[in-house]
Design a protein around this motif. Structure first.
Motif, PDB file in Angstrom:
ATOM      1  N   ASN A  69      39.957  49.014  39.413  1.00 17.46           N
ATOM      2  CA  ASN A  69      38.752  49.309  38.650  1.00 17.46           C
ATOM      3  C   ASN A  69      39.060  49.442  37.157  1.00 17.46           C
ATOM      4  OD1 ASN A  69      35.895  49.914  38.550  1.00 17.46           O
ATOM      5  ND2 ASN A  69      36.524  51.996  38.045  1.00 17.46           N
ATOM      6  N   SER A  70      40.170  50.093  36.834  1.00 14.96           N
ATOM      7  CA  SER A  70      40.574  50.218  35.427  1.00 14.96           C
ATOM      8  C   SER A  70      40.802  48.848  34.803  1.00 14.96           C
ATOM      9  CB  SER A  70      41.849  51.042  35.299  1.00 14.96           C
ATOM     10  OG  SER A  70      41.602  52.374  35.640  1.00 14.96           O
ATOM     11  N   ALA A  71      41.482  47.969  35.524  1.00 14.39           N
ATOM     12  CA  ALA A  71      41.746  46.626  35.013  1.00 14.39           C
ATOM     13  C   ALA A  71      40.445  45.853  34.785  1.00 14.39           C
ATOM     14  CB  ALA A  71      42.642  45.862  35.980  1.00 14.39           C
ATOM     15  N   LEU A  72      39.505  46.002  35.702  1.00  9.39           N
ATOM     16  CA  LEU A  72      38.230  45.297  35.582  1.00  9.39           C
ATOM     17  C   LEU A  72      37.382  45.800  34.413  1.00  9.39           C
ATOM     18  CD1 LEU A  72      37.373  45.117  39.373  1.00  9.39           C
ATOM     19  CD2 LEU A  72      37.590  43.129  37.840  1.00  9.39           C
ATOM     20  N   HIS A  73      37.717  46.956  33.892  1.00  8.43           N
ATOM     21  CA  HIS A  73      36.921  47.543  32.813  1.00  8.43           C
ATOM     22  C   HIS A  73      37.716  47.770  31.527  1.00  8.43           C
ATOM     23  CE1 HIS A  73      34.511  48.338  36.432  1.00  8.43           C
ATOM     24  NE2 HIS A  73      33.513  48.105  35.604  1.00  8.43           N
ATOM     25  N   ILE A  74      38.828  47.080  31.353  1.00  8.31           N
ATOM     26  CA  ILE A  74      39.596  47.194  30.105  1.00  8.31           C
ATOM     27  C   ILE A  74      38.749  46.592  28.985  1.00  8.31           C
ATOM     28  CG2 ILE A  74      41.596  46.278  28.850  1.00  8.31           C
ATOM     29  CD1 ILE A  74      43.086  47.742  30.748  1.00  8.31           C
ATOM     30  N   PRO A  75      38.479  47.360  27.946  1.00  8.01           N
ATOM     31  CA  PRO A  75      37.634  46.843  26.868  1.00  8.01           C
ATOM     32  C   PRO A  75      38.393  45.884  25.954  1.00  8.01           C
ATOM     33  CG  PRO A  75      38.347  49.071  26.371  1.00  8.01           C
ATOM     34  CD  PRO A  75      38.862  48.752  27.753  1.00  8.01           C
ATOM     35  N   PRO A  76      37.666  44.973  25.317  1.00  4.43           N
ATOM     36  CA  PRO A  76      38.322  44.026  24.404  1.00  4.43           C
ATOM     37  C   PRO A  76      38.984  44.714  23.214  1.00  4.43           C
ATOM     38  CG  PRO A  76      35.926  43.805  24.300  1.00  4.43           C
ATOM     39  CD  PRO A  76      36.235  44.749  25.416  1.00  4.43           C
ATOM     40  N   ALA A  77      38.557  45.925  22.897  1.00  3.91           N
ATOM     41  CA  ALA A  77      39.170  46.668  21.784  1.00  3.91           C
ATOM     42  C   ALA A  77      40.661  46.906  22.022  1.00  3.91           C
ATOM     43  CB  ALA A  77      38.446  47.995  21.574  1.00  3.91           C
ATOM     44  N   GLN A  78      41.092  46.883  23.285  1.00  5.31           N
ATOM     45  CA  GLN A  78      42.518  47.029  23.606  1.00  5.31           C
ATOM     46  C   GLN A  78      43.350  45.910  22.978  1.00  5.31           C
ATOM     47  OE1 GLN A  78      42.797  50.371  25.141  1.00  5.31           O
ATOM     48  NE2 GLN A  78      44.350  49.254  26.227  1.00  5.31           N
ATOM     49  N   PHE A  79      42.681  44.817  22.636  1.00  5.69           N
ATOM     50  CA  PHE A  79      43.371  43.639  22.117  1.00  5.69           C
ATOM     51  C   PHE A  79      42.881  43.309  20.707  1.00  5.69           C
ATOM     52  CE2 PHE A  79      42.771  43.499  26.679  1.00  5.69           C
ATOM     53  CZ  PHE A  79      44.088  43.551  27.093  1.00  5.69           C
ATOM     54  N   SER A  80      42.576  44.344  19.939  1.00  6.10           N
ATOM     55  CA  SER A  80      42.004  44.162  18.603  1.00  6.10           C
ATOM     56  C   SER A  80      42.940  43.424  17.655  1.00  6.10           C
ATOM     57  CB  SER A  80      41.612  45.517  18.012  1.00  6.10           C
ATOM     58  OG  SER A  80      42.746  46.356  17.926  1.00  6.10           O
ATOM     59  N   MET A 113      47.009  42.483  50.476  1.00  9.80           N
ATOM     60  CA  MET A 113      46.293  41.800  49.419  1.00  9.80           C
ATOM     61  C   MET A 113      46.906  42.260  48.102  1.00  9.80           C
ATOM     62  SD  MET A 113      42.295  42.116  48.331  1.00  9.80           S
ATOM     63  CE  MET A 113      42.469  43.875  48.266  1.00  9.80           C
ATOM     64  N   VAL A 114      46.958  41.351  47.134  1.00  7.46           N
ATOM     65  CA  VAL A 114      47.466  41.692  45.812  1.00  7.46           C
ATOM     66  C   VAL A 114      46.379  41.376  44.792  1.00  7.46           C
ATOM     67  CG1 VAL A 114      48.547  39.429  45.367  1.00  7.46           C
ATOM     68  CG2 VAL A 114      49.417  41.456  44.220  1.00  7.46           C
ATOM     69  N   THR A 115      46.321  42.198  43.780  1.00 11.39           N
ATOM     70  CA  THR A 115      45.463  41.914  42.640  1.00 11.39           C
ATOM     71  C   THR A 115      46.382  41.630  41.466  1.00 11.39           C
ATOM     72  OG1 THR A 115      43.632  43.253  43.445  1.00 11.39           O
ATOM     73  CG2 THR A 115      43.710  42.839  41.076  1.00 11.39           C
ATOM     74  N   MET A 116      46.260  40.418  40.926  1.00  9.28           N
ATOM     75  CA  MET A 116      47.034  40.021  39.760  1.00  9.28           C
ATOM     76  C   MET A 116      46.146  40.231  38.540  1.00  9.28           C
ATOM     77  SD  MET A 116      49.120  36.533  38.759  1.00  9.28           S
ATOM     78  CE  MET A 116      48.028  35.553  39.709  1.00  9.28           C
ATOM     79  N   VAL A 117      46.690  40.918  37.542  1.00  7.51           N
ATOM     80  CA  VAL A 117      45.958  41.235  36.333  1.00  7.51           C
ATOM     81  C   VAL A 117      46.711  40.623  35.164  1.00  7.51           C
ATOM     82  CG1 VAL A 117      45.169  43.120  34.866  1.00  7.51           C
ATOM     83  CG2 VAL A 117      45.136  43.392  37.347  1.00  7.51           C
TER      84      VAL A 117
END
Length: 179
Positions: free
Chosen positions: A23-34, A57-61
């Motif tokens: 859930n955290s990965a799905l909601h990382i804001p673009p500001a993290q990559f400013s 199952m694996v989730t690749m981020v």
């Protein structure tokens, strides 16, 4: 004692830690990559849920900065490879940057179900929202070019991460030579 088989249509068993991390990965804001330049309609992150058997199952981020991590439904994870291995950074960036054509064929979503029936679920993050796609590995050869390209690219990321895991296990540097 009878062995209970899981149906391919049943959801995967997951841990609370896995769900929170996903859930955290799905909601990382673009500001993290400013510090990175990308347009508001360009993908800056891609999250791919990949069934790997009946119970795993694996989730690749992956993100535009080259970060690439694996989170397993049983709570295990493999993180930090992009801080040590250029091959992981290059593969992850290549995937994210080249997923934009696939995004153009998808619809925006705010729902993030877990995969069933062996399908891979892809979520592409942009400043304008999240877009989703499904890939069926059994029929990928007949799918649209954009899906085939993304499928090939995330297989490359998975390969780079696997090599990084092996190098970590043997304490080998990126080149594969002994230090």
């Amino acid at each position: 004692m009878a062995v209970v088989r899981r149906s391919p249509l049943d959801p995967y068993p997951v841990t609370p830690n896995y769900l929170a991390t996903r859930n955290s990965a799905l909601h990382i804001p673009p500001a993290q990559f400013s510090n990175m330049k990308f347009k508001s309609d360009e993908v800056y992150g891609i999250i791919i849920d990949i069934p790997m058997g009946q119970t795993i199952m694996v989730t690749m981020v992956c993100f535009i900065n080259g970060a690439a991590n694996l989170y397993f439904n049983n709570g295990s994870e493999y993180t930090g490879a992009s801080t040590k291995y250029k091959s992981v950074v290059q593969a992850a960036r290549n995937l994210v940057v080249n997923s934009n054509p696939l995004k153009k064929t998808c619809k925006r979503t705010s729902q993030f179900p877990l995969p069933v029936a062996g399908k891979h679920y892809i979520y592409m993050l942009t400043k304008r929202g999240t877009f989703s796609a499904e890939i069926n590995p059994q029929t990928i050869h007949a799918d649209i070019k954009e899906k085939r390209v993304v499928y090939h690219l995330y297989q490359q990321v998975m390969g780079a991460l696997r090599l990084a895991q092996l190098r970590d296990a043997e304490n080998l540097p990126e080149s594969g030579n002994q230090a």
